[in-house]
Design a protein around this motif. Structure first.
Motif, PDB file in Angstrom:
ATOM      1  N   PRO A 173      10.763  59.168 -62.849  1.00 25.88           N
ATOM      2  CA  PRO A 173      11.443  58.195 -63.718  1.00 25.88           C
ATOM      3  C   PRO A 173      12.558  57.481 -62.962  1.00 25.88           C
ATOM      4  N   ALA A 174      12.555  56.153 -63.029  1.00 27.49           N
ATOM      5  CA  ALA A 174      13.556  55.380 -62.286  1.00 27.49           C
ATOM      6  C   ALA A 174      14.947  55.613 -62.865  1.00 27.49           C
ATOM      7  N   LEU A 175      15.911  55.761 -61.978  1.00 30.31           N
ATOM      8  CA  LEU A 175      17.296  55.931 -62.400  1.00 30.31           C
ATOM      9  C   LEU A 175      17.835  54.582 -62.875  1.00 30.31           C
ATOM     10  N   LEU A 190      12.903  58.480 -70.429  1.00 34.37           N
ATOM     11  CA  LEU A 190      11.462  58.248 -70.338  1.00 34.37           C
ATOM     12  C   LEU A 190      11.056  56.856 -70.798  1.00 34.37           C
ATOM     13  N   ALA A 191      11.764  56.334 -71.817  1.00 34.39           N
ATOM     14  CA  ALA A 191      11.397  55.018 -72.352  1.00 34.39           C
ATOM     15  C   ALA A 191      12.375  53.926 -71.949  1.00 34.39           C
ATOM     16  N   ASN A 192      13.462  54.313 -71.300  1.00 33.78           N
ATOM     17  CA  ASN A 192      14.460  53.349 -70.826  1.00 33.78           C
ATOM     18  C   ASN A 192      15.003  52.484 -71.970  1.00 33.78           C
ATOM     19  N   ALA A 245      -0.689  62.182 -68.360  1.00 33.53           N
ATOM     20  CA  ALA A 245      -0.152  63.075 -67.337  1.00 33.53           C
ATOM     21  C   ALA A 245       1.092  62.483 -66.676  1.00 33.53           C
ATOM     22  N   ALA A 246       1.161  61.160 -66.628  1.00 35.89           N
ATOM     23  CA  ALA A 246       2.307  60.501 -66.002  1.00 35.89           C
ATOM     24  C   ALA A 246       3.574  60.775 -66.801  1.00 35.89           C
ATOM     25  N   GLY A 247       4.556  61.309 -66.135  1.00 35.53           N
ATOM     26  CA  GLY A 247       5.822  61.582 -66.785  1.00 35.53           C
ATOM     27  C   GLY A 247       5.873  62.880 -67.567  1.00 35.53           C
TER      28      GLY A 247
END
Length: 263
Positions: free
Chosen positions: A139-141, A225-227, A66-68
């Motif tokens: 999601p971190a920028l 999503l995966a950076n 569920a996350a993301g």
């Protein structure tokens, strides 16, 4: 072949000199589509947010997956709706522009760029909505987001070629408008737009690995999503774009003057 290539490039260069024409026509199209509505083009943003909210509400998985998921669906729908609109509207393009093609001497590529700009403007509202969802959903920028931007630019660069190929397809085979429309509707369920691939076998495995649309989605989705840089997705998307451009140049060079008789 050389003659066809020269003819295609000549048509493209002449169209580029008329950029004010196709930009103005595209802006007029957007205005006409939302004339006298309360929100105007903002309905494009509302429709996108409504679709994302519906898919997240109905299909969000339980547990760790569920996350993301909101970000996953937001990016997937943004890219898919753009590709679906571009391809679906491309097939009847020359028929739709019949009066201009028969009554003017404008380069054929002008109509291709008109639809390109129109689709890009419409997609801009979805991009704005997607950014808001990403900032809210977590999601971190990071600098990796720039690779996502590069992926979107790659898709944009492939757009005129896609439009050209499908527009000629529609001119050659009028029934293709209905065939392509149905295939795109079915294709949404065979593309990881809202479902997630976690190594399953069967249909999902083939739908993920052998579907070129998967890689168009991944160039925009994986960096966020995966950076990380999705090298495989960029390679496949780039090769597909080059192949489509090669076909588009051949079609434009050989048949641009015959289109008026086909429609």
């Amino acid at each position: 072949m050389i003659s066809a290539l020269n003819g295609a490039l000549d048509d493209i260069f002449r169209a580029m000199k008329l950029r004010r024409v196709w930009i103005a026509l595209a802006q007029e199209d957007i205005g006409d589509q939302h004339r006298r509505t309360t929100l105007g083009p903002l309905w494009l943003l509302v429709n996108y947010l409504a679709f994302v909210g519906t898919f997240v509400f109905v299909f969000q998985p339980a547990g760790k997956d569920a996350a993301g998921y909101s970000a996953y669906v937001a990016i997937g729908l943004m890219v898919w709706f753009y590709l679906m609109e571009v391809i679906s509207l491309s097939v009847p393009l020359f028929k739709r522009e019949e009066s201009f093609i028969e009554g003017t001497t404008l380069p054929l590529f002008v109509y291709v760029m008109r639809l390109t700009v129109q689709s890009a403007i419409r997609a801009g509202y979805a991009v704005a909505g997607c950014v808001v969802i990403l900032l809210i959903s977590g999601p971190a920028l990071t600098p990796a987001w720039l690779w996502s931007l590069a992926g979107l630019l790659l898709i944009l660069l492939a757009t005129p070629a896609l439009i050209t190929v499908f527009a000629f397809t529609g001119a050659f085979f009028p029934d293709s408008e209905f065939i392509v429309g149905n295939l795109m509707r079915v294709g949404m369920f065979l593309t990881p737009v809202f479902w997630m691939y976690n190594g399953q076998g069967g249909v999902q495995e083939y739908a993920y690995h052998w579907n070129p649309f998967t890689y168009f989605l991944d160039v925009a989705r994986i960096p966020i999503l995966a950076n990380e840089f999705p090298a495989n997705a960029f390679s496949v998307t780039g090769l597909v774009a080059l192949a489509v451009w090669a076909i588009a140049l051949v079609l434009l060079g050989r048949y641009r003057r015959q289109v008026v008789f086909m429609i």
